[in-house]
Design a protein around this motif. Structure first.
Motif, PDB file in Angstrom:
ATOM      1  N   GLU A   1       0.800  -1.085   0.011  1.00  0.00           N
ATOM      2  CA  GLU A   1      -0.063   0.040   0.132  1.00  0.00           C
ATOM      3  C   GLU A   1       0.902   1.207   0.013  1.00  0.00           C
ATOM      4  OE1 GLU A   1      -3.097  -0.063  -0.803  1.00  0.00           O
ATOM      5  OE2 GLU A   1      -3.370  -2.218  -0.534  1.00  0.00           O
ATOM      6  N   VAL A   2       2.033   1.206   0.721  1.00  0.00           N
ATOM      7  CA  VAL A   2       3.075   2.363   0.785  1.00  0.00           C
ATOM      8  C   VAL A   2       3.404   2.439  -0.703  1.00  0.00           C
ATOM      9  CG1 VAL A   2       5.105   3.123   1.576  1.00  0.00           C
ATOM     10  CG2 VAL A   2       3.506   2.172   3.083  1.00  0.00           C
ATOM     11  N   VAL A   3       3.778   1.480  -1.722  1.00  0.00           N
ATOM     12  CA  VAL A   3       4.357   1.630  -2.758  1.00  0.00           C
ATOM     13  C   VAL A   3       3.289   2.095  -3.648  1.00  0.00           C
ATOM     14  CG1 VAL A   3       5.137   0.494  -4.822  1.00  0.00           C
ATOM     15  CG2 VAL A   3       5.855  -0.402  -2.535  1.00  0.00           C
ATOM     16  N   ARG A   4       1.902   1.667  -3.565  1.00  0.00           N
ATOM     17  CA  ARG A   4       0.756   2.294  -4.515  1.00  0.00           C
ATOM     18  C   ARG A   4       0.560   3.555  -4.312  1.00  0.00           C
ATOM     19  NH1 ARG A   4      -1.193  -2.896  -2.997  1.00  0.00           N
ATOM     20  NH2 ARG A   4      -1.399  -4.291  -4.996  1.00  0.00           N
ATOM     21  N   ALA A   5       0.531   4.069  -2.897  1.00  0.00           N
ATOM     22  CA  ALA A   5       0.357   5.408  -2.565  1.00  0.00           C
ATOM     23  C   ALA A   5       1.484   6.252  -3.006  1.00  0.00           C
ATOM     24  CB  ALA A   5       0.104   5.567  -1.100  1.00  0.00           C
TER      25      ALA A   5
ATOM     26  N   GLY B   1      10.456  -0.726 -13.821  1.00  0.00           N
ATOM     27  CA  GLY B   1       9.837  -0.660 -14.896  1.00  0.00           C
ATOM     28  C   GLY B   1       8.123  -0.912 -14.538  1.00  0.00           C
ATOM     29  N   GLY B   2       7.864  -2.042 -15.430  1.00  0.00           N
ATOM     30  CA  GLY B   2       6.348  -2.754 -15.046  1.00  0.00           C
ATOM     31  C   GLY B   2       6.175  -3.408 -13.804  1.00  0.00           C
ATOM     32  N   ASP B   3       6.858  -3.695 -13.028  1.00  0.00           N
ATOM     33  CA  ASP B   3       6.697  -4.534 -11.893  1.00  0.00           C
ATOM     34  C   ASP B   3       5.415  -4.071 -11.067  1.00  0.00           C
ATOM     35  OD1 ASP B   3       8.870  -5.848 -12.642  1.00  0.00           O
ATOM     36  OD2 ASP B   3      10.011  -5.579 -10.809  1.00  0.00           O
ATOM     37  N   SER B   4       4.884  -5.178 -10.547  1.00  0.00           N
ATOM     38  CA  SER B   4       3.489  -4.630  -9.640  1.00  0.00           C
ATOM     39  C   SER B   4       3.922  -4.120  -8.394  1.00  0.00           C
ATOM     40  CB  SER B   4       2.618  -5.990  -9.599  1.00  0.00           C
ATOM     41  OG  SER B   4       3.283  -6.938  -8.539  1.00  0.00           O
ATOM     42  N   PRO B   5       3.007  -3.496  -7.781  1.00  0.00           N
ATOM     43  CA  PRO B   5       3.270  -2.946  -6.205  1.00  0.00           C
ATOM     44  C   PRO B   5       3.775  -3.942  -5.366  1.00  0.00           C
ATOM     45  CG  PRO B   5       1.470  -1.676  -7.299  1.00  0.00           C
ATOM     46  CD  PRO B   5       1.725  -2.696  -8.194  1.00  0.00           C
ATOM     47  N   ASP B   6       3.066  -5.121  -5.429  1.00  0.00           N
ATOM     48  CA  ASP B   6       3.332  -6.050  -4.643  1.00  0.00           C
ATOM     49  C   ASP B   6       4.727  -6.933  -5.086  1.00  0.00           C
ATOM     50  OD1 ASP B   6       0.927  -6.288  -3.659  1.00  0.00           O
ATOM     51  OD2 ASP B   6      -0.058  -7.892  -4.825  1.00  0.00           O
ATOM     52  N   ALA B   7       5.218  -6.702  -6.167  1.00  0.00           N
ATOM     53  CA  ALA B   7       6.430  -7.337  -6.594  1.00  0.00           C
ATOM     54  C   ALA B   7       7.491  -6.284  -5.951  1.00  0.00           C
ATOM     55  CB  ALA B   7       6.808  -7.315  -8.052  1.00  0.00           C
ATOM     56  N   ILE B   8       7.368  -4.874  -6.026  1.00  0.00           N
ATOM     57  CA  ILE B   8       8.461  -3.913  -5.567  1.00  0.00           C
ATOM     58  C   ILE B   8       8.389  -4.020  -4.224  1.00  0.00           C
ATOM     59  CG2 ILE B   8       8.624  -1.452  -5.452  1.00  0.00           C
ATOM     60  CD1 ILE B   8       7.367  -1.282  -8.254  1.00  0.00           C
TER      61      ILE B   8
END
Length: 754
Positions: free
Chosen positions: A149-153, A225-232
């Motif tokens: 959630e931190v990454v998404r925000a 790049g195109g990694d998802s927030p979960d992967a990051i």
């Protein structure tokens, strides 16, 4: 976090946290991050005590308070009425899945607002672990979701978002393997409150915080790049855990196995089994008896490091050290710490005093670093002190390795230390130097460490040269006596008791300078695979490599020596044929030596650097130590030494002689005059001849050849006559003074060659 605490916790913070502060540089760095946006502090385990400490520190330093921490409730630290209002308004009966959704939304909202908050990677308590392992794993997944959630925000936030790892240590010394449920260091659980508070109350004075380098979440996500927030978030978590692991590794070291377990690992290793089988064939004894002999040898060798004993020794021996020495100053340790986070290290100090290993171990312990396992001769295991030194990390070796079984056990134990990643320490000179000069390297321990590394699977091993410089040696009297023919006394309890008289004296400061570490992997290069093989054809090449490594280490020890006032004053006195100098002449000679040392970038002690000019403090120190005498004369104050102190002065002068050898050689030749090419060839030849005596880095000295000549010219000591350089009338006394510094060395070699 609470802006104010209730009476109980206010007293607790004052009583137990008042001795601790964050350093100014860390506070400024965190304030800078707060101005730029969100700061997410991450820690390995959830702990109310740790959170309470950071609440106290943030209030004290004026840092932004955390608005959330997963896995803990913090209302009961607040003033009583405020805590009761929070409890009264707190919703009850909320399903767990709804609570998790609210928590994730709150973490996302705080990130967008630019707030500060904490995320703990492990919040499952011991009670949860006992109830169900599946429940603990589910809670671990929810904690990873919060970082997602931190990454998404962060990706849609206007401000910056930084993740800051925090490592908090409540005690020093090694970590032993726990036998019951791993109360303090569980794989899935955070430490229990009981274990945490108990550990805190006994060791809170050893509190230490390490704040990691902040990770810019936006910048990091952009590189993926195109990694998802979960992967990051998984990668961010791994980076933070790697930092925490490295910090724990350098503070606590590898987990200490029970001694009987290490004994089994060593005695069951293939080299020891082969040596046992050979003992059975040679001696005609049973295999069981040979194995018991190997186990007895292991117990004779192995250390048995213990945190409790380290704490006790730090208190007792640290008090003795503080009584004897005015202070211990350190340089270069920070760089060594960075190497120790990633690879095992082997400390290789100079050896001038029995206090060498005590100073290094106390230094590491006091700086929250894992103390080294120290290779010591069996003569140091006298009386009850063998028991004590083992628990401080000493392991013992015999003078002779004629017994193949003993040799196999010892080498396998060293291999175990390398494989596990323990920090080691050994004295490459073997014994203490009686002359002040660095001794030729003894290659046994170095060779076994190289062999252990080749078979360990470790990516690298770093040898760290260390120069320990004493303003005055505690053993000065015994060293002088041995130089004059007295028999060396064996170490004993009676001798230690008699040494109590030294506690009534002061021996000045000690300077510990950590030289540039040497990477064994880089030194081996593409030879590693060849040397790791059992083929006999590479034996001579391996031996030559170890000899070269030994020489490099000793040279770096010499180059790490720090020049102090005692050494320079000894040079000033012994550089003249007369026993005394007027104060002004004495100060001029010391300045002459300082200039030559500065020309070579030699480190000076801070006291000496501040005293440059009249050297009044240095002269006063020599007078107090009775190495220098003073007499009044109508022409001025005369400083001189008693003939009985000459050998002591020799010892201190020899500590820096390798820095002055090249200008001394040049000065000797310039008295008669020579061309630059002749001087260069002459200097190169003398460095070859005396290389095993002085252990100077020849290439580095020759690179400074022209700098020495330019210095002599700028001082007006030499001038050009055609293609030759000759001494001027003004420079002749100065060059003779420099030449005198190495005269005893030339005389010794001349006498040897007669």
């Amino acid at each position: 976090m609470a802006g104010r605490f209730n009476l109980v916790f206010r007293y607790f913070a004052h009583r137990f946290f008042r001795h601790f502060d964050l350093d100014d540089a860390t506070v400024e760095r965190l304030r800078g991050l707060e101005k730029r946006g969100t700061v997410v502090y991450v820690m390995r385990y959830a702990s109310r005590l740790d959170y309470f400490l950071f609440n106290t520190l943030f209030l004290r330093e004026g840092l932004r308070l955390s608005r959330f921490a997963n896995g803990i409730r913090f209302y009961y630290y607040r003033p009583w009425l405020e805590a009761l209002r929070i409890v009264w308004r707190r919703p009850r009966g909320v399903p767990q899945d709804v609570e998790l959704v609210r928590t994730r939304e709150y973490a996302r909202e705080l990130t967008r607002e630019g707030a500060s908050f904490f995320l703990f990677f492990r919040t499952a308590s011991l009670r949860t672990q006992l109830r169900t392992r599946r429940r603990a794993l589910e809670e671990g997944k929810s904690e990873r979701d919060l970082l997602s959630e931190v990454v998404r925000a962060a990706q849609i936030s206007d401000g910056d978002v930084h993740v800051v790892p925090l490592a908090l240590f409540w005690h020093k010394g090694p970590r032993a393997r726990r036998r019951f449920l791993n109360l303090s260091y569980g794989a899935l659980t955070r430490p229990s409150d009981l274990a945490k508070v108990t550990s805190f109350l006994t060791t809170y004075r050893g509190l230490h915080v390490k704040v990691g380098e902040p990770i810019d979440v936006k910048a990091f996500a952009a590189t993926r790049g195109g990694d998802s927030p979960d992967a990051i978030s998984r990668l961010l978590r791994r980076m933070a855990l790697t930092y925490l692991y490295r910090e724990e590794k350098v503070v606590e070291g590898p987990v200490l196995q029970p001694r009987h377990r290490v004994q089994d690992l060593v005695t069951r290793a293939a080299p020891v089994r082969a040596a046992i089988a050979e003992r059975v064939r040679e001696k005609g004894i049973t295999r069981e008896r040979a194995r018991l002999q190997a186990e007895k040898m292991f117990r004779e060798i192995a250390a048995n490091m213990n945190s409790t004993f380290l704490a006790m020794l730090s208190l007792v021996v640290g008090g003795i050290q503080n009584r004897l020495f005015a202070g211990v100053e350190v340089a270069g340790l920070e760089k060594v710490t960075q190497y120790a986070k990633r690879h095992p290290i082997v400390l290789v100090p100079s050896h001038r005093s029995y206090f060498d290993f005590i100073i290094i171990s106390l230094l590491f312990y006091d700086r929250h670093l894992m103390p080294p396992h120290i290779a010591a001769r069996e003569n140091m295991a006298f009386g009850p002190f063998g028991f004590i030194w083992r628990r401080a990390g000493a392991f013992f070796l015999r003078r002779s390795f004629d017994d193949p079984l003993y040799k196999a056990v010892f080498r396998t134990y060293v291999s175990y230390l390398i494989k596990e990643g323990f920090t080691q320490e050994f004295f490459i000179e073997g014994g203490r130097s009686r002359t002040g000069k660095t001794l030729p390297p003894r290659l046994g321990m170095l060779s076994w460490n190289v062999e252990a590394f080749l078979g360990s699977g470790q990516r690298d091993l770093f040898f760290v040269p260390i120069a320990i410089t004493y303003e005055r040696l505690v053993e000065e009297g015994s060293l002088v006596g041995e130089l004059e023919g007295a028999e060396k006394r064996d170490e004993s309890l009676l001798g230690l008791v008699r040494a109590r008289r030294f506690l009534r004296r002061r021996f000045g400061s000690v300077f510990v300078n950590f030289g540039e570490p040497i990477s064994l992997a880089d030194a081996l290069g593409d030879r590693r695979e060849r040397f790791a093989s059992d083929e006999a054809g590479f034996e001579s090449e391996r031996r030559a490599f170890v000899e070269e490594m030994g020489r490099r280490i000793v040279e770096r020890i010499n180059w790490a020596v720090v020049a102090n006032a005692t050494a320079l004053a000894s040079c000033a006195l012994l550089g003249e044929r007369r026993r005394g100098l007027f104060r002004e002449e004495f100060a001029a000679r010391m300045q002459q030596i300082v200039d030559l040392l500065v020309l070579q970038d030699v480190r000076l002690t801070p006291e000496l650097s501040r005293d440059v000019g009249d050297f009044s403090e240095s002269i006063g120190s020599m007078l107090r130590m009775d190495l220098l005498r003073s007499a009044d004369d109508t022409r001025g104050e005369i400083l001189y030494f008693d003939p009985g102190k000459r050998r002591a002065l020799d010892i201190y002068r020899n500590g820096v002689l390798h820095f002055l050898a090249a200008p001394s050689f040049l000065a000797r030749r310039l008295e008669a005059g020579a061309s630059e090419s002749e001087l260069h060839a002459d200097l190169s030849r003398w460095l070859d001849i005396l290389g095993r005596e002085l252990f100077v880095q020849k290439a580095q000295v020759l690179a400074g050849f022209r700098a020495f000549l330019d210095h002599f010219r700028s001082e007006g000591w030499i001038e050009a006559q055609g293609d030759r350089l000759v001494a001027t009338e003004r420079g002749l006394p100065e060059l003779r003074f420099l030449a005198e510094l190495t005269r005893p060395l030339f005389e010794a070699y001349f006498a040897l060659c007669q």
